[in-house]
Every structure is written in C-alpha cells, then in structure tokens.
Design a protein around this motif. Structure first.
Motif, short mmCIF file in Angstrom:
data_model
loop_
_atom_site.label_atom_id
_atom_site.label_comp_id
_atom_site.label_asym_id
_atom_site.label_seq_id
_atom_site.Cartn_x
_atom_site.Cartn_y
_atom_site.Cartn_z
N TRP A 143 -41.10 21.69 -18.81
CA TRP A 143 -42.12 20.89 -18.12
C TRP A 143 -42.20 19.48 -18.72
N ASP A 144 -42.10 19.36 -20.03
CA ASP A 144 -42.16 18.04 -20.66
C ASP A 144 -41.08 17.12 -20.08
N ALA A 145 -39.90 17.65 -19.84
CA ALA A 145 -38.81 16.84 -19.27
C ALA A 145 -39.05 16.53 -17.80
N VAL A 146 -39.48 17.52 -17.02
CA VAL A 146 -39.73 17.31 -15.59
C VAL A 146 -40.87 16.32 -15.39
N ALA A 147 -41.92 16.44 -16.17
CA ALA A 147 -43.10 15.58 -16.02
C ALA A 147 -42.83 14.14 -16.48
N HIS A 152 -39.67 15.92 1.44
CA HIS A 152 -40.71 16.21 0.46
C HIS A 152 -40.15 17.29 -0.45
N ALA A 153 -40.32 17.12 -1.76
CA ALA A 153 -39.80 18.11 -2.69
C ALA A 153 -40.77 18.30 -3.84
N ALA A 154 -40.66 19.46 -4.49
CA ALA A 154 -41.50 19.73 -5.65
C ALA A 154 -40.74 20.62 -6.62
N PHE A 155 -40.97 20.34 -7.90
CA PHE A 155 -40.47 21.18 -8.98
C PHE A 155 -41.63 21.95 -9.55
N GLU A 156 -41.39 23.21 -9.89
CA GLU A 156 -42.35 24.00 -10.63
C GLU A 156 -41.64 24.63 -11.80
N VAL A 157 -42.32 24.70 -12.93
CA VAL A 157 -41.77 25.33 -14.12
C VAL A 157 -42.63 26.56 -14.41
N VAL A 158 -41.97 27.72 -14.43
CA VAL A 158 -42.67 29.00 -14.57
C VAL A 158 -42.21 29.67 -15.86
N PRO A 159 -43.15 30.07 -16.74
CA PRO A 159 -42.76 30.77 -17.96
C PRO A 159 -42.03 32.07 -17.63
#
Length: 139
Positions: A18-22, A86-93
């Motif tokens: 998430w740190d990298a994506v954000a 439109h696109a979105a990334f999600e980071v899931v544990p």
C-alpha cells in the motif's frame, strides 16, 4: 461498460505494498520503472511520461488509506481510443503477503481485450518490482 479485474499475490505485507501504491508521485520508481520514465503531480493531476516521451494524464480520484484503495481515471494521452476509463487498485492483506487487485472500467467494450492485456502485463511487472524492492531492503 467493460470491467477488467486482475489480481496477484505479492510477497510483501499489505502495508508495504500500500505504501508504494499510495505514493502516486513515484509510480516510475516504485511500481513500473522502465515502463514509466517520469511522473509530475499538479494537485490531483498526475502526468506520466513514458520512455518514448509520450505522456498520459490521469486524474487521481481517491487515495483511501483506511481501505487501501487508490482510484484514478485516464483523461488524456491514452494510446487506445477509449471514450471512458476508470481504474482502482486495492491492497488486501493475505497473511504476511498481500493481494494487489486492479479493477478497470472502459468504453468502448470492444477495447476490453487490449486493455486486459496491458493490465495483466502491468500487474505482473508491479509485483516483480515490489518483491525485488523487498529483497533489496527498500519499499
């Protein structure tokens, strides 16, 4: 509207991924080095410069640290004749790893296979970059 959903497991924690994506201004260093040469931020607008000098302008729609979700829309410079993106990334544990999910909506429908090929290739490259950064001790 066509929806493309791809995901991959990354051998890094959800916090690290998430740190990298954000870090929306560092996609050229942290997610897609070689594919993106430079990034310029101007408010909510992100301009990606590709190695060939072409540019893609994106509107950053959301960076939600609670949901670990980043959404954006390509507004100019796309190489495909899309009328909507439109696109979105999600980071899931996922234990000590994480799942990186990339959902993209596009029009016209007929371009979905070309977009799918690009995001499938991109998510593999991102995962490899993130895992290599973890082995090198950086984020």
């Amino acid at each position: 509207m066509a929806t493309i959903r791809v995901e991959t497991v990354v051998g890094r924690s959800a916090d690290e991924v998430w740190d990298a994506v954000a870090d929306v201004g560092a996609v050229h260093r942290r997610l897609l080095p070689g594919r993106v040469a430079d990034v310029r931020l101007d408010g909510d607008t992100r301009v990606l410069t590709m190695p060939d000098g072409s540019r893609v302008t994106e509107l950053i729609l959301a960076v939600d640290h609670t949901l670990r979700r980043m959404a954006y829309s390509v507004v100019e410079g796309q190489r495909l004749p899309l009328t909507y993106h439109h696109a979105a990334f999600e980071v899931v544990p996922d234990g000590d790893r994480s799942r990186l999910v990339w959902v993209t909506d596009v029009l016209p429908h007929g371009l979905a296979p070309a977009v799918r090929a690009r995001v499938e290739r991109g998510i593999v490259e991102m995962a490899a970059t993130l895992e290599a950064a973890g082995q090198n001790g950086s984020a």
